[in-house]
Each structure stands twice: as C-alpha cells, then as structure tokens.
Motif scaffolding. Structure first.
Motif, PDB file in Angstrom:
ATOM      1  N   LYS A  43       0.859  -1.181   0.000  1.00  8.87           N
ATOM      2  CA  LYS A  43       0.000   0.000   0.000  1.00  8.87           C
ATOM      3  C   LYS A  43       0.895   1.230   0.000  1.00  8.87           C
ATOM      4  CE  LYS A  43      -3.710  -2.342   2.318  1.00  8.87           C
ATOM      5  NZ  LYS A  43      -4.583  -2.439   3.480  1.00  8.87           N
ATOM      6  N   VAL A  44       0.604   2.142  -0.898  1.00  7.17           N
ATOM      7  CA  VAL A  44       1.419   3.343  -1.049  1.00  7.17           C
ATOM      8  C   VAL A  44       0.522   4.575  -0.959  1.00  7.17           C
ATOM      9  CG1 VAL A  44       3.046   4.575  -2.521  1.00  7.17           C
ATOM     10  CG2 VAL A  44       3.005   2.082  -2.557  1.00  7.17           C
ATOM     11  N   ASP A  45       0.915   5.486  -0.096  1.00  7.37           N
ATOM     12  CA  ASP A  45       0.220   6.752   0.048  1.00  7.37           C
ATOM     13  C   ASP A  45       1.256   7.839  -0.200  1.00  7.37           C
ATOM     14  OD1 ASP A  45      -1.713   8.651   0.612  1.00  7.37           O
ATOM     15  OD2 ASP A  45      -1.409   8.546   2.780  1.00  7.37           O
ATOM     16  N   GLY A  46       0.996   8.708  -1.176  1.00  6.84           N
ATOM     17  CA  GLY A  46       2.011   9.703  -1.483  1.00  6.84           C
ATOM     18  C   GLY A  46       1.501  10.902  -2.235  1.00  6.84           C
ATOM     19  N   TYR A  47       2.441  11.790  -2.523  1.00  7.08           N
ATOM     20  CA  TYR A  47       2.165  13.034  -3.233  1.00  7.08           C
ATOM     21  C   TYR A  47       3.228  13.254  -4.291  1.00  7.08           C
ATOM     22  CZ  TYR A  47      -1.070  14.271   0.498  1.00  7.08           C
ATOM     23  OH  TYR A  47      -2.111  14.274   1.374  1.00  7.08           O
ATOM     24  N   VAL A  48       2.811  13.950  -5.360  1.00  3.78           N
ATOM     25  CA  VAL A  48       3.751  14.408  -6.377  1.00  3.78           C
ATOM     26  C   VAL A  48       3.631  15.921  -6.427  1.00  3.78           C
ATOM     27  CG1 VAL A  48       4.489  14.283  -8.770  1.00  3.78           C
ATOM     28  CG2 VAL A  48       3.419  12.300  -7.714  1.00  3.78           C
ATOM     29  N   ASN A  49       4.728  16.604  -6.157  1.00  5.92           N
ATOM     30  CA  ASN A  49       4.777  18.065  -6.229  1.00  5.92           C
ATOM     31  C   ASN A  49       5.531  18.473  -7.479  1.00  5.92           C
ATOM     32  OD1 ASN A  49       3.581  18.671  -3.635  1.00  5.92           O
ATOM     33  ND2 ASN A  49       5.471  17.893  -2.739  1.00  5.92           N
ATOM     34  N   TYR A  50       4.976  19.423  -8.228  1.00  4.15           N
ATOM     35  CA  TYR A  50       5.638  19.942  -9.422  1.00  4.15           C
ATOM     36  C   TYR A  50       6.037  21.381  -9.148  1.00  4.15           C
ATOM     37  CZ  TYR A  50       6.628  21.044 -14.265  1.00  4.15           C
ATOM     38  OH  TYR A  50       7.250  21.413 -15.418  1.00  4.15           O
ATOM     39  N   ASN A  51       7.336  21.687  -9.337  1.00  5.18           N
ATOM     40  CA  ASN A  51       7.818  23.028  -9.041  1.00  5.18           C
ATOM     41  C   ASN A  51       8.933  23.407 -10.009  1.00  5.18           C
ATOM     42  OD1 ASN A  51       8.322  25.469  -7.814  1.00  5.18           O
ATOM     43  ND2 ASN A  51       9.393  24.595  -6.056  1.00  5.18           N
ATOM     44  N   ASN A  52       8.698  24.421 -10.817  1.00  6.96           N
ATOM     45  CA  ASN A  52       9.711  24.955 -11.745  1.00  6.96           C
ATOM     46  C   ASN A  52      10.363  23.895 -12.620  1.00  6.96           C
ATOM     47  OD1 ASN A  52       9.339  27.598 -10.824  1.00  6.96           O
ATOM     48  ND2 ASN A  52      10.803  27.293  -9.152  1.00  6.96           N
ATOM     49  N   GLY A  53       9.574  22.994 -13.166  1.00  8.58           N
ATOM     50  CA  GLY A  53      10.092  21.996 -14.093  1.00  8.58           C
ATOM     51  C   GLY A  53      10.567  20.708 -13.453  1.00  8.58           C
ATOM     52  N   ASP A  54      10.535  20.625 -12.125  1.00  6.03           N
ATOM     53  CA  ASP A  54      10.963  19.420 -11.420  1.00  6.03           C
ATOM     54  C   ASP A  54       9.778  18.813 -10.679  1.00  6.03           C
ATOM     55  OD1 ASP A  54      13.426  20.283 -12.285  1.00  6.03           O
ATOM     56  OD2 ASP A  54      14.135  20.873 -10.302  1.00  6.03           O
ATOM     57  N   ALA A  55       9.762  17.504 -10.588  1.00  6.05           N
ATOM     58  CA  ALA A  55       8.701  16.796  -9.869  1.00  6.05           C
ATOM     59  C   ALA A  55       9.315  16.009  -8.727  1.00  6.05           C
ATOM     60  CB  ALA A  55       7.951  15.860 -10.807  1.00  6.05           C
ATOM     61  N   THR A  56       8.736  16.164  -7.534  1.00  8.33           N
ATOM     62  CA  THR A  56       9.204  15.430  -6.364  1.00  8.33           C
ATOM     63  C   THR A  56       8.108  14.471  -5.926  1.00  8.33           C
ATOM     64  OG1 THR A  56      10.588  17.262  -5.648  1.00  8.33           O
ATOM     65  CG2 THR A  56      10.039  15.606  -3.994  1.00  8.33           C
ATOM     66  N   VAL A  57       8.478  13.198  -5.820  1.00  5.49           N
ATOM     67  CA  VAL A  57       7.562  12.166  -5.371  1.00  5.49           C
ATOM     68  C   VAL A  57       7.945  11.810  -3.941  1.00  5.49           C
ATOM     69  CG1 VAL A  57       6.719   9.817  -5.766  1.00  5.49           C
ATOM     70  CG2 VAL A  57       7.394  11.240  -7.713  1.00  5.49           C
ATOM     71  N   ALA A  58       6.974  11.905  -3.026  1.00  5.11           N
ATOM     72  CA  ALA A  58       7.184  11.525  -1.626  1.00  5.11           C
ATOM     73  C   ALA A  58       6.106  10.507  -1.285  1.00  5.11           C
ATOM     74  CB  ALA A  58       7.092  12.735  -0.726  1.00  5.11           C
ATOM     75  N   ALA A  59       6.520   9.355  -0.750  1.00  7.75           N
ATOM     76  CA  ALA A  59       5.549   8.283  -0.513  1.00  7.75           C
ATOM     77  C   ALA A  59       5.879   7.491   0.740  1.00  7.75           C
ATOM     78  CB  ALA A  59       5.523   7.342  -1.717  1.00  7.75           C
ATOM     79  N   ASN A  60       4.826   6.930   1.327  1.00  3.10           N
ATOM     80  CA  ASN A  60       4.945   5.985   2.424  1.00  3.10           C
ATOM     81  C   ASN A  60       4.528   4.622   1.879  1.00  3.10           C
ATOM     82  OD1 ASN A  60       3.175   4.462   4.728  1.00  3.10           O
ATOM     83  ND2 ASN A  60       5.048   5.344   5.538  1.00  3.10           N
ATOM     84  N   VAL A  61       5.325   3.597   2.158  1.00  7.17           N
ATOM     85  CA  VAL A  61       5.089   2.253   1.634  1.00  7.17           C
ATOM     86  C   VAL A  61       4.904   1.287   2.788  1.00  7.17           C
ATOM     87  CG1 VAL A  61       6.049   0.407   0.192  1.00  7.17           C
ATOM     88  CG2 VAL A  61       6.567   2.794  -0.342  1.00  7.17           C
ATOM     89  N   LYS A  62       3.828   0.481   2.721  1.00  8.84           N
ATOM     90  CA  LYS A  62       3.574  -0.544   3.735  1.00  8.84           C
ATOM     91  C   LYS A  62       3.248  -1.854   3.032  1.00  8.84           C
ATOM     92  CE  LYS A  62       1.942   2.610   7.245  1.00  8.84           C
ATOM     93  NZ  LYS A  62       0.913   3.033   8.144  1.00  8.84           N
TER      94      LYS A  62
END
Length: 183
Positions: A43-62
């Motif tokens: 199970k993965v709960d996360g977010y994708v942030n897009y900022n000035n041409g870059d994307a950051t993926v932050a997730a919690n994995v169980k």
C-alpha cells in the motif's frame, strides 16, 4: 503508474495525491530472484509536487516481502513500512538546487516519464538488510557447522593476528630501535 513531466505541470498549484495498492511480486522476484522470494501487495500513500520543471515524489510504503535468511536461506517474512522521496528533472542545470543527500534523477529529454512502479521496486529492494535471520536463528547464537568446518562471525575473531609479526620482517624492527611500537 507512470507520469510525464508535461502532465504533472498542471499540479504546480496543488500536489497530486495518490493512495494505491501495487502488486509487484512478479517484478520483484524476476528482478531480484535470489534476494526476494515472495512479495505481498504494498500500500502506497504519497504526493507528487511539481515546481519549476521538477517533480518530487514523496511516498509511504507498507507491505511485506519474503527474503532468504542470510545464515540458512530459510524464508523470512519481512514487514515494510518506510518513506522515500525522489526528485525528477529534465534539466541537468537544476541539480544545483538540491542538497547532496537528496535523491535526484535527470530524465532523458526524449523520454520525460517517471516510472513509479520501477522506483517502488528499487526502494523496496533497498530496504533489505544485509543480515536477515529467522526468528529461531535470532534466539539461538548457534552457527552452522559440519564435519571439519564451522561458521564464525568476524566480530568473534581475536586480535591475536594483528600483534603477530611475520618472521621475515622481524629483523626490520631493529632498524629503528628508538621508535616505540605503540606510536
């Protein structure tokens, strides 16, 4: 799950939230057949942030994977519960925006797609410790042995070999008699 940087551009004001279950057993056991014997859906709960041409993926994995014991190769079920964060950019000049300890990938200009499944497989693999023991092996300190052989751990070896002087070099010790061996 895959995202292109162009499609993530519309999430520059508000992050893309995802909460999904991934069945990665086939990918994990095919890619790491000796290290991962089985895998339950994660199970993965996360977010994708897009900022000035870059994307950051932050997730919690169980989830849970089955790995071989590093001592006996018996299957050991290992629970997973970890967070990870990765940034993706199409422009190599953006690398100076990030600290050295941040994980940043430069995507090829002709294929600016984030393959989250592949990233998830890699991050799950990185969670496997170098020493995995079955519950029984954790309770008993008995190491395997047989006729004429036994397994020992590095930490149990005495330092007797470090003070032993090779007889071929023993005469060299007399070249500098004023120097103490403790220096």
């Amino acid at each position: 799950m895959k995202w292109s940087l162009n499609e993530l551009h519309r999430y520059s004001d508000e992050p893309l939230h995802f909460n999904s279950t991934f069945d990665l057993k086939a990918s994990l056991t095919k890619r790491f057949p000796k290290e991962i014997l089985d895998a339950q859906p994660v199970k993965v709960d996360g977010y994708v942030n897009y900022n000035n041409g870059d994307a950051t993926v932050a997730a919690n994995v169980k989830g849970q994977i089955t790995v071989p014991s590093s001592r006996s190769l018996e299957p050991v079920q290992m629970p997973l519960d970890f967070d990870f964060s990765e940034t993706y950019t199409a422009d190599e000049s953006h690398l100076d925006r990030y600290e050295d300890d941040e994980v940043v990938f430069v995507l090829p200009r002709d294929h600016q797609v984030i393959d989250f499944d592949n990233s998830l497989v890699e991050n799950i693999y990185e969670q496997i410790p170098t020493r995995v023991l079955t519950p029984d092996e954790q309770l008993h300190d008995e190491l395997p042995s047989g006729k004429g052989w036994s397994v020992t751990e590095e930490a149990t070896h005495d330092d007797q070999d470090t003070n032993h002087v090779d007889p071929r070099f023993a005469k060299l010790k007399n070249l500098f008699p004023d120097q103490d061996s403790d220096n």
